[in-house]
Design a protein around this motif. Structure first.
Motif, PDB file in Angstrom:
ATOM      1  N   ALA A 115      -2.921  -1.181  -9.531  1.00 29.35           N
ATOM      2  CA  ALA A 115      -4.011  -2.165  -9.553  1.00 29.35           C
ATOM      3  C   ALA A 115      -4.844  -1.993 -10.820  1.00 29.35           C
ATOM      4  CB  ALA A 115      -4.876  -2.007  -8.302  1.00 29.35           C
ATOM      5  N   ARG A 116      -5.150  -0.737 -11.171  1.00 32.28           N
ATOM      6  CA  ARG A 116      -5.962  -0.495 -12.381  1.00 32.28           C
ATOM      7  C   ARG A 116      -5.244  -0.980 -13.636  1.00 32.28           C
ATOM      8  NH1 ARG A 116      -7.331   4.875 -10.514  1.00 32.28           N
ATOM      9  NH2 ARG A 116      -9.291   4.588  -9.415  1.00 32.28           N
ATOM     10  N   ARG A 121       1.770   4.436  -8.027  1.00 31.49           N
ATOM     11  CA  ARG A 121       0.905   4.470  -6.849  1.00 31.49           C
ATOM     12  C   ARG A 121       0.050   3.207  -6.836  1.00 31.49           C
ATOM     13  NH1 ARG A 121      -1.694   8.731  -4.128  1.00 31.49           N
ATOM     14  NH2 ARG A 121      -0.754  10.436  -5.240  1.00 31.49           N
ATOM     15  N   LEU A 147     -12.591  -2.158  -7.700  1.00 28.72           N
ATOM     16  CA  LEU A 147     -11.939  -2.915  -8.789  1.00 28.72           C
ATOM     17  C   LEU A 147     -12.092  -4.412  -8.556  1.00 28.72           C
ATOM     18  CD1 LEU A 147      -8.503  -1.071  -9.271  1.00 28.72           C
ATOM     19  CD2 LEU A 147     -10.641  -0.715 -10.484  1.00 28.72           C
ATOM     20  N   HIS A 150      -6.536   4.591   1.907  1.00 26.29           N
ATOM     21  CA  HIS A 150      -6.584   4.578   0.437  1.00 26.29           C
ATOM     22  C   HIS A 150      -6.753   3.168  -0.142  1.00 26.29           C
ATOM     23  CE1 HIS A 150      -2.173   3.972   0.964  1.00 26.29           C
ATOM     24  NE2 HIS A 150      -2.293   3.243  -0.107  1.00 26.29           N
ATOM     25  N   VAL A 151      -6.603   2.155   0.710  1.00 23.03           N
ATOM     26  CA  VAL A 151      -6.814   0.782   0.220  1.00 23.03           C
ATOM     27  C   VAL A 151      -8.291   0.589  -0.160  1.00 23.03           C
ATOM     28  CG1 VAL A 151      -6.745  -1.649   0.928  1.00 23.03           C
ATOM     29  CG2 VAL A 151      -4.828  -0.146   1.425  1.00 23.03           C
ATOM     30  N   ASP A 152      -9.174   1.389   0.447  1.00 24.53           N
ATOM     31  CA  ASP A 152     -10.609   1.286   0.120  1.00 24.53           C
ATOM     32  C   ASP A 152     -10.851   1.431  -1.388  1.00 24.53           C
ATOM     33  OD1 ASP A 152     -10.771   1.220   2.822  1.00 24.53           O
ATOM     34  OD2 ASP A 152     -11.904   3.083   3.056  1.00 24.53           O
ATOM     35  N   GLU A 153      -9.989   2.225  -2.050  1.00 26.92           N
ATOM     36  CA  GLU A 153     -10.215   2.504  -3.477  1.00 26.92           C
ATOM     37  C   GLU A 153     -10.117   1.262  -4.354  1.00 26.92           C
ATOM     38  OE1 GLU A 153      -7.624   5.670  -4.907  1.00 26.92           O
ATOM     39  OE2 GLU A 153      -7.522   6.409  -2.859  1.00 26.92           O
ATOM     40  N   VAL A 154      -9.406   0.243  -3.852  1.00 25.16           N
ATOM     41  CA  VAL A 154      -9.200  -0.929  -4.711  1.00 25.16           C
ATOM     42  C   VAL A 154     -10.400  -1.888  -4.653  1.00 25.16           C
ATOM     43  CG1 VAL A 154      -8.056  -2.592  -3.146  1.00 25.16           C
ATOM     44  CG2 VAL A 154      -7.295  -2.397  -5.504  1.00 25.16           C
ATOM     45  N   SER A 172       0.822  -1.217   0.000  1.00 22.29           N
ATOM     46  CA  SER A 172       0.000   0.000   0.000  1.00 22.29           C
ATOM     47  C   SER A 172       0.851   1.261   0.000  1.00 22.29           C
ATOM     48  CB  SER A 172      -0.995   0.001   1.161  1.00 22.29           C
ATOM     49  OG  SER A 172      -0.604  -0.876   2.165  1.00 22.29           O
ATOM     50  N   ILE A 217      -3.089   2.409  -6.351  1.00 22.59           N
ATOM     51  CA  ILE A 217      -4.354   2.250  -7.071  1.00 22.59           C
ATOM     52  C   ILE A 217      -4.143   2.247  -8.583  1.00 22.59           C
ATOM     53  CG2 ILE A 217      -4.977   4.721  -6.995  1.00 22.59           C
ATOM     54  CD1 ILE A 217      -7.388   1.732  -6.628  1.00 22.59           C
ATOM     55  N   ASP A 218      -3.203   3.062  -9.073  1.00 24.58           N
ATOM     56  CA  ASP A 218      -2.913   3.060 -10.511  1.00 24.58           C
ATOM     57  C   ASP A 218      -2.338   1.715 -10.925  1.00 24.58           C
ATOM     58  OD1 ASP A 218      -3.705   5.683 -10.475  1.00 24.58           O
ATOM     59  OD2 ASP A 218      -2.119   6.351 -11.830  1.00 24.58           O
TER      60      ASP A 218
END
Ligand code: SF4
Length: 451
Positions: free
Chosen positions: A233-234, A228, A260, A253-257, A207, A230-231
């Motif tokens: 992972a995307r 970063r 996905l 910020h892990v919530d953002e994944v 993370s 999240i990028d």
């Protein structure tokens, strides 16, 4: 008996054949990736990799120094390589403490620390010069991998900026050093191009990826990406293979994944080393994100992505752990309902800050708490797996023997989690995806039949 050890001179492979290096790789997937890098370099220079001590001209031992048991295993492996072959270069985490190695095995040729790829390769050159051959074996573009062809570890950074009190990895491996996102993505593309169906993202702290590079921007496939979490992972999620995230800490910020994962761009699987469920113990451990309310985060993640599999590791019997704190851990585990759980009894590691904490827990109490913890974890796992019976799921075939196959679902990382056994595997092939219906479950594994 003379106490001095004469250093062997550089050996040469017999004329007409390539020099051969034996390789022993111990430790975690991160160490495995280091081994792969060293092997890739050596192969590109015309060295062959020998499967046995006897046929090797020299042996490299990549060690682990995480806990004392791993140190012992590493020292024994070095001893075995010396006994069987006699010409040994040592690298890896334990190499950060050369005295410990040389005190026991003064005859090793060279000791280098973790991630010292160039030093290891130079030491191999010094003790076993490469063959001068204009037609050197070409390395396949994806490098040499020690994992089966259909999955691969993708190391995104080295080192760690945290200072967990039980851990000496930051002292051994240094501060966080991320690889730029375009470099990681190009490696991922090469791996997928070579037939890899599953990428396992690893680091010490996934993370935190890119924080040291101030989230540097880079171009990949005509778009701009930041270095970063999240990028990454995307972007990996656009490659059309399974992407599994390991060593993630529960920062906000892990919530953002999670969205996905709900869309299956990356696998709904998070490997989060929670280590404990008591806030006071976590504070003494100096764990990253120890102040987060992890139980409410887990509940929110599952609300968004009900299929999410959570894997974690824990330490019981940490210095000062009271019965009340341990009971908190059990209650936390019961509420969290994690799918996959590993548990270690705390053991002091040379140089770790936790060694000086008061009230070390006696071994018999550690033992008893470990047993209670594992009993609870097994009961949770049994219940959660039983709930999958009757469902259909996609699996990746890992091996086929005598008509039966071992496969893994989205919920199973290789080597550390359970498997899906397929009794009548027909003509399935290793590295292919298949659909199965789950017909039975046990504490850790499932059984399925092809549909
Ligand atoms: S996060 Fe903690 S346990 Fe993990 S490598 Fe860093 S200091 Fe060690």
């Amino acid at each position: 008996m003379a106490s001095s050890v004469s250093r062997p001179r550089a050996a040469r492979a017999p004329r007409g054949r390539a020099p051969r290096v034996g390789f022993v790789s111990l430790g975690c997937p991160k160490a495995l990736v280091d081994s792969e890098r060293i092997l890739t370099k050596l192969r590109s220079e015309g060295y062959e990799v020998s499967p046995t001590y006897e046929s090797a001209d020299l042996v490299v031992v990549n060690t682990c120094g995480f806990i004392d048991a791993a140190v012992d295993e590493s020292l024994e492996a070095i001893g075995e390589a010396l006994e069987q072959n006699g010409r040994v270069i040592v690298t890896g985490c334990l190499g950060a403490n050369p005295k410990r190695i040389l005190d026991r095995h003064p005859q090793v040729l060279k000791v280098t620390g973790p991630q010292r790829y160039e030093e290891v390769v130079s030491a191999v050159h010094a003790h076993l010069p490469p063959r001068h051959d204009p037609f050197l074996d070409l390395v396949p573009p994806q490098g040499i991998r020690l994992t089966p062809r259909h999955y691969a570890y993708l190391k995104i950074s080295e080192g760690c900026n945290n200072r967990c009190s039980f851990c000496v990895i930051p002292a051994m491996r240094g501060r966080l050093a991320s690889r730029r996102i375009d470099e990681v993505l190009r490696e991922a593309e090469r791996l997928v191009g070579a037939g890899v169906k599953e990428l396992l993202v690893i680091s010490q702290d996934t993370s935190a990826y890119g924080a040291d590079l101030r989230y540097a921007r880079a171009q990949w496939r005509g778009a701009e990406w930041q270095t970063r979490f999240i990028d990454l992972a995307r972007a990996l999620g656009s490659l059309g293979v399974w992407v599994r995230l390991h060593y993630v800490y529960p920062y906000p910020h892990v919530d953002e994944v999670i969205p996905l994962m709900a869309e299956r761009r990356v696998l709904p699987y998070l490997d989060i080393p929670f280590q404990h469920g008591s806030a006071t113990v976590l504070k003494r451990m100096r764990r990253p994100a120890h102040a987060e309310n992890t139980l409410s985060r887990i509940a929110a993640w599952r609300a968004l992505c009900p299929e999410l599999t959570l894997r974690s590791t824990f330490i019981v019997g940490f210095p000062g752990e009271t019965e009340a704190e341990f009971a908190e851990l059990l209650a936390w585990l019961e509420e969290a309902q994690l799918d996959r759980v590993g548990c270690f009894k705390y053991s002091p590691v040379e140089g770790a800050a936790a060694n000086s904490l008061a009230a070390h827990v006696p071994p018999e109490v550690q033992e008893e708490r470990h047993a209670r913890f594992m009993e609870r974890a097994a009961a949770i796992s049994t219940r959660r797996l039983a709930a999958r019976v009757g469902r259909r799921m996609r699996v990746l075939i890992d091996s086929v023997t005598d008509g039966a196959a071992l496969a893994r679902s989205e919920a199973d990382a290789p080597e550390i989690d359970g498997v899906v056994r397929i009794g009548d595997a027909g003509s399935v092939r290793v590295g292919e995806f298949e659909d199965v219906e789950i017909v039975a479950s046990s504490a850790y594994d499932l059984a399925g039949r092809l549909v």
